[in-house]
Design a protein around this motif. Sequence first.
Motif, PDB file in Angstrom:
ATOM      1  N   LYS A  68      60.518   9.872 -12.699  1.00  0.00           N
ATOM      2  CA  LYS A  68      59.912  11.090 -12.712  1.00  0.00           C
ATOM      3  C   LYS A  68      59.817  11.379 -11.215  1.00  0.00           C
ATOM      4  CE  LYS A  68      61.868  12.764 -16.646  1.00  0.00           C
ATOM      5  NZ  LYS A  68      63.497  12.117 -16.747  1.00  0.00           N
ATOM      6  N   THR A  69      60.736  12.626 -10.278  1.00  0.00           N
ATOM      7  CA  THR A  69      59.867  12.181  -8.728  1.00  0.00           C
ATOM      8  C   THR A  69      58.608  12.429  -8.774  1.00  0.00           C
ATOM      9  OG1 THR A  69      60.504  14.307  -8.876  1.00  0.00           O
ATOM     10  CG2 THR A  69      61.538  12.425  -8.010  1.00  0.00           C
ATOM     11  N   ASN A  70      57.721  13.324  -9.896  1.00  0.00           N
ATOM     12  CA  ASN A  70      56.764  14.297  -9.563  1.00  0.00           C
ATOM     13  C   ASN A  70      55.937  12.846 -11.063  1.00  0.00           C
ATOM     14  OD1 ASN A  70      57.639  14.375 -12.213  1.00  0.00           O
ATOM     15  ND2 ASN A  70      56.459  16.892 -11.926  1.00  0.00           N
ATOM     16  N   VAL A 100      47.479  15.392 -11.995  1.00  0.00           N
ATOM     17  CA  VAL A 100      48.105  14.509 -12.428  1.00  0.00           C
ATOM     18  C   VAL A 100      48.859  14.411 -13.867  1.00  0.00           C
ATOM     19  CG1 VAL A 100      48.806  11.923 -12.793  1.00  0.00           C
ATOM     20  CG2 VAL A 100      47.329  12.451 -11.079  1.00  0.00           C
ATOM     21  N   HIS A 102      51.791  13.574 -15.670  1.00  0.00           N
ATOM     22  CA  HIS A 102      53.094  12.584 -16.063  1.00  0.00           C
ATOM     23  C   HIS A 102      52.416  11.389 -14.900  1.00  0.00           C
ATOM     24  CE1 HIS A 102      57.279  12.374 -16.941  1.00  0.00           C
ATOM     25  NE2 HIS A 102      56.392  11.884 -17.683  1.00  0.00           N
TER      26      HIS A 102
END
Length: 159
Positions: A68-70, A100, A102
């Motif tokens: 995932k990008t995030n 943060v 994830h």
Amino acid sequence: MNIDIICVGKVKERYLQDAIKEYTKRLSRFCKLNIIEVADEKTPENASEAVNAQIKEKEGERIAKHIKTNAFVIALAIEGKMLTSEQLAAHLEDWGLHGVSHIQLIIGGSLGLDPAILKRANMLLSFSKMTFPHQLMRVILLEQIYRAFKINAHEPYHK
């Protein structure tokens, strides 16, 4: 906190499956855990470096589809930074305090991880200079994540 463990291959041994289930259950009170398995490639005996690189690349492409990008991405790699259990706990706590939510931890296949995955990672983490079977590494990683949460909760477990 959401934690994904992205790993190459399936765990076939019953005793390892049982350990994974146990730590998954224990972790459920601390985080939302998701284990994502991607298919591994057959590695021919005495394969050339070029063939090994192709295998890692194919496995890396499968892993990349789940990143995932995030997410904060941690790749397990022998050349990564070694931490004590207390240091891992402190990092987990610090990441959470800095927004943060994830974390994705990546365990490669028997040949390791594709350089593109290592480059994408926010951190390279090593458990030892020794090599462990990637299926066993899943159990070791889960236990250390559980230990970190217990340390941060000031609960007995870590000695």
